[in-house]
Scaffold this motif. Structure first.
Motif, PDB file in Angstrom:
ATOM      1  N   ALA A   1      26.922  48.596  41.395  1.00  0.00           N
ATOM      2  CA  ALA A   1      27.888  49.335  42.211  1.00  0.00           C
ATOM      3  C   ALA A   1      29.297  49.223  41.625  1.00  0.00           C
ATOM      4  O   ALA A   1      30.024  50.217  41.541  1.00  0.00           O
ATOM      5  CB  ALA A   1      27.863  48.833  43.654  1.00  0.00           C
ATOM      6  N   GLU A   2      29.668  48.016  41.220  1.00  0.00           N
ATOM      7  CA  GLU A   2      30.997  47.817  40.626  1.00  0.00           C
ATOM      8  C   GLU A   2      31.118  48.589  39.310  1.00  0.00           C
ATOM      9  O   GLU A   2      32.146  49.218  39.048  1.00  0.00           O
ATOM     10  CB  GLU A   2      31.251  46.329  40.404  1.00  0.00           C
ATOM     11  N   TRP A   3      30.076  48.542  38.504  1.00  0.00           N
ATOM     12  CA  TRP A   3      30.083  49.267  37.230  1.00  0.00           C
ATOM     13  C   TRP A   3      30.195  50.769  37.468  1.00  0.00           C
ATOM     14  O   TRP A   3      30.998  51.451  36.834  1.00  0.00           O
ATOM     15  CB  TRP A   3      28.811  48.944  36.436  1.00  0.00           C
ATOM     16  N   LEU A   4      29.388  51.295  38.419  1.00  0.00           N
ATOM     17  CA  LEU A   4      29.414  52.728  38.709  1.00  0.00           C
ATOM     18  C   LEU A   4      30.768  53.153  39.259  1.00  0.00           C
ATOM     19  O   LEU A   4      31.310  54.178  38.847  1.00  0.00           O
ATOM     20  CB  LEU A   4      28.309  53.078  39.701  1.00  0.00           C
ATOM     21  N   LEU A   5      31.327  52.372  40.148  1.00  0.00           N
ATOM     22  CA  LEU A   5      32.639  52.716  40.708  1.00  0.00           C
ATOM     23  C   LEU A   5      33.698  52.749  39.624  1.00  0.00           C
ATOM     24  O   LEU A   5      34.541  53.656  39.598  1.00  0.00           O
ATOM     25  CB  LEU A   5      33.015  51.736  41.816  1.00  0.00           C
ATOM     26  N   SER A   6      33.655  51.818  38.699  1.00  0.00           N
ATOM     27  CA  SER A   6      34.640  51.848  37.607  1.00  0.00           C
ATOM     28  C   SER A   6      34.441  53.086  36.739  1.00  0.00           C
ATOM     29  O   SER A   6      35.415  53.683  36.279  1.00  0.00           O
ATOM     30  CB  SER A   6      34.582  50.577  36.770  1.00  0.00           C
ATOM     31  N   ARG A   7      33.196  53.503  36.525  1.00  0.00           N
ATOM     32  CA  ARG A   7      32.930  54.741  35.772  1.00  0.00           C
ATOM     33  C   ARG A   7      33.459  55.952  36.527  1.00  0.00           C
ATOM     34  O   ARG A   7      34.087  56.832  35.945  1.00  0.00           O
ATOM     35  CB  ARG A   7      31.420  54.931  35.534  1.00  0.00           C
ATOM     36  N   LEU A   8      33.198  56.010  37.833  1.00  0.00           N
ATOM     37  CA  LEU A   8      33.643  57.150  38.627  1.00  0.00           C
ATOM     38  C   LEU A   8      35.164  57.250  38.681  1.00  0.00           C
ATOM     39  O   LEU A   8      35.722  58.343  38.706  1.00  0.00           O
ATOM     40  CB  LEU A   8      33.080  57.064  40.047  1.00  0.00           C
ATOM     41  N   CYS A   9      35.839  56.116  38.688  1.00  0.00           N
ATOM     42  CA  CYS A   9      37.306  56.120  38.743  1.00  0.00           C
ATOM     43  C   CYS A   9      37.926  56.685  37.463  1.00  0.00           C
ATOM     44  O   CYS A   9      39.090  57.064  37.462  1.00  0.00           O
ATOM     45  CB  CYS A   9      37.829  54.714  39.016  1.00  0.00           C
ATOM     46  N   GLN A  10      37.158  56.759  36.403  1.00  0.00           N
ATOM     47  CA  GLN A  10      37.656  57.337  35.147  1.00  0.00           C
ATOM     48  C   GLN A  10      37.787  58.857  35.233  1.00  0.00           C
ATOM     49  O   GLN A  10      38.453  59.472  34.412  1.00  0.00           O
ATOM     50  CB  GLN A  10      36.734  56.981  33.988  1.00  0.00           C
ATOM     51  N   TYR A  11      37.143  59.445  36.236  1.00  0.00           N
ATOM     52  CA  TYR A  11      37.148  60.898  36.388  1.00  0.00           C
ATOM     53  C   TYR A  11      38.149  61.304  37.459  1.00  0.00           C
ATOM     54  O   TYR A  11      38.283  60.648  38.478  1.00  0.00           O
ATOM     55  CB  TYR A  11      35.754  61.398  36.767  1.00  0.00           C
TER      56      TYR A  11
ATOM     57  N   ALA B   1      24.253  62.578  37.622  1.00  0.00           N
ATOM     58  CA  ALA B   1      23.074  62.932  36.821  1.00  0.00           C
ATOM     59  C   ALA B   1      23.358  62.823  35.324  1.00  0.00           C
ATOM     60  O   ALA B   1      22.438  62.630  34.534  1.00  0.00           O
ATOM     61  CB  ALA B   1      22.607  64.336  37.169  1.00  0.00           C
ATOM     62  N   SER B   2      24.620  62.913  34.929  1.00  0.00           N
ATOM     63  CA  SER B   2      24.966  62.830  33.509  1.00  0.00           C
ATOM     64  C   SER B   2      25.071  61.388  33.005  1.00  0.00           C
ATOM     65  O   SER B   2      25.189  61.164  31.807  1.00  0.00           O
ATOM     66  CB  SER B   2      26.284  63.564  33.239  1.00  0.00           C
ATOM     67  N   ILE B   3      25.014  60.419  33.902  1.00  0.00           N
ATOM     68  CA  ILE B   3      25.091  59.008  33.511  1.00  0.00           C
ATOM     69  C   ILE B   3      23.661  58.516  33.282  1.00  0.00           C
ATOM     70  O   ILE B   3      22.863  58.463  34.228  1.00  0.00           O
ATOM     71  CB  ILE B   3      25.804  58.174  34.600  1.00  0.00           C
ATOM     72  N   PRO B   4      23.316  58.165  32.049  1.00  0.00           N
ATOM     73  CA  PRO B   4      21.919  57.833  31.726  1.00  0.00           C
ATOM     74  C   PRO B   4      21.326  56.684  32.541  1.00  0.00           C
ATOM     75  O   PRO B   4      20.135  56.693  32.839  1.00  0.00           O
ATOM     76  CB  PRO B   4      21.972  57.444  30.244  1.00  0.00           C
ATOM     77  N   GLU B   5      22.122  55.716  32.938  1.00  0.00           N
ATOM     78  CA  GLU B   5      21.606  54.560  33.674  1.00  0.00           C
ATOM     79  C   GLU B   5      21.273  54.869  35.133  1.00  0.00           C
ATOM     80  O   GLU B   5      20.560  54.117  35.787  1.00  0.00           O
ATOM     81  CB  GLU B   5      22.625  53.414  33.650  1.00  0.00           C
TER      82      GLU B   5
ATOM     83  N   ARG C   1      28.689  59.291  50.661  1.00  0.00           N
ATOM     84  CA  ARG C   1      28.312  57.883  50.687  1.00  0.00           C
ATOM     85  C   ARG C   1      27.422  57.614  49.481  1.00  0.00           C
ATOM     86  O   ARG C   1      26.464  58.322  49.224  1.00  0.00           O
ATOM     87  CB  ARG C   1      27.567  57.527  51.960  1.00  0.00           C
ATOM     88  N   MET C   2      27.769  56.580  48.745  1.00  0.00           N
ATOM     89  CA  MET C   2      26.989  56.140  47.601  1.00  0.00           C
ATOM     90  C   MET C   2      26.310  54.838  47.978  1.00  0.00           C
ATOM     91  O   MET C   2      26.956  53.904  48.459  1.00  0.00           O
ATOM     92  CB  MET C   2      27.876  55.879  46.385  1.00  0.00           C
ATOM     93  N   ARG C   3      25.023  54.775  47.777  1.00  0.00           N
ATOM     94  CA  ARG C   3      24.258  53.540  47.986  1.00  0.00           C
ATOM     95  C   ARG C   3      23.654  53.175  46.638  1.00  0.00           C
ATOM     96  O   ARG C   3      22.974  53.999  46.015  1.00  0.00           O
ATOM     97  CB  ARG C   3      23.159  53.770  49.014  1.00  0.00           C
ATOM     98  N   VAL C   4      23.923  51.980  46.173  1.00  0.00           N
ATOM     99  CA  VAL C   4      23.595  51.591  44.805  1.00  0.00           C
ATOM    100  C   VAL C   4      22.774  50.301  44.821  1.00  0.00           C
ATOM    101  O   VAL C   4      23.080  49.375  45.578  1.00  0.00           O
ATOM    102  CB  VAL C   4      24.892  51.367  43.979  1.00  0.00           C
TER     103      VAL C   4
ATOM    104  N   PHE D   1      19.267  52.036  37.262  1.00  0.00           N
ATOM    105  CA  PHE D   1      19.302  51.654  38.667  1.00  0.00           C
ATOM    106  C   PHE D   1      19.384  52.906  39.517  1.00  0.00           C
ATOM    107  O   PHE D   1      19.817  53.961  39.065  1.00  0.00           O
ATOM    108  CB  PHE D   1      20.479  50.711  38.969  1.00  0.00           C
ATOM    109  N   ARG D   2      18.929  52.791  40.761  1.00  0.00           N
ATOM    110  CA  ARG D   2      18.922  53.937  41.670  1.00  0.00           C
ATOM    111  C   ARG D   2      20.238  54.037  42.428  1.00  0.00           C
ATOM    112  O   ARG D   2      20.833  53.034  42.815  1.00  0.00           O
ATOM    113  CB  ARG D   2      17.768  53.829  42.653  1.00  0.00           C
ATOM    114  N   VAL D   3      20.629  55.286  42.636  1.00  0.00           N
ATOM    115  CA  VAL D   3      21.819  55.613  43.420  1.00  0.00           C
ATOM    116  C   VAL D   3      21.423  56.698  44.405  1.00  0.00           C
ATOM    117  O   VAL D   3      20.890  57.738  44.015  1.00  0.00           O
ATOM    118  CB  VAL D   3      22.978  56.115  42.529  1.00  0.00           C
TER     119      VAL D   3
END
Length: 85
Positions: A25-35, A73-77, A16-19, A4-6
């Motif tokens: 968006a929910e999946w990406l935010l949960s991934r980002l919160c891990q960092y 960029a490191s997230i394959p999706e 600002r992130m547009r997903v 998916f595009r971000v």
């Protein structure tokens, strides 16, 4: 998970992130919160007339957007795009 595009736009001490898609968006935010570089974020907002959602990631440092570039960029999706000015 499908690709998916971000889009990312620097906003001073925030980015600002547009997903594409609410679930993405929910999946990406949960991934980002891990960092640890994602200290604060605003709630996800649905865009009227679009399948895209936006949220802001707030940081104490204006240099955070380049760090987000590398991380996203490191997230394959993720297909990283720059939001036009």
């Amino acid at each position: 998970m499908s690709d998916f595009r971000v889009w990312i736009r620097p906003l001073g001490s925030a980015c600002r992130m547009r997903v594409e898609g609410r679930k993405n968006a929910e999946w990406l935010l949960s991934r980002l919160c891990q960092y640890s570089i994602v200290p604060t974020f605003e709630p996800i907002r649905d865009e009227d007339g679009s399948s895209c959602c936006t949220f802001n990631v707030v940081s104490a440092s204006p240099q955070s957007c380049p760090t987000f570039d590398i991380l996203l960029a490191s997230i394959p999706e993720v297909k990283l795009m720059w939001d036009p000015a």
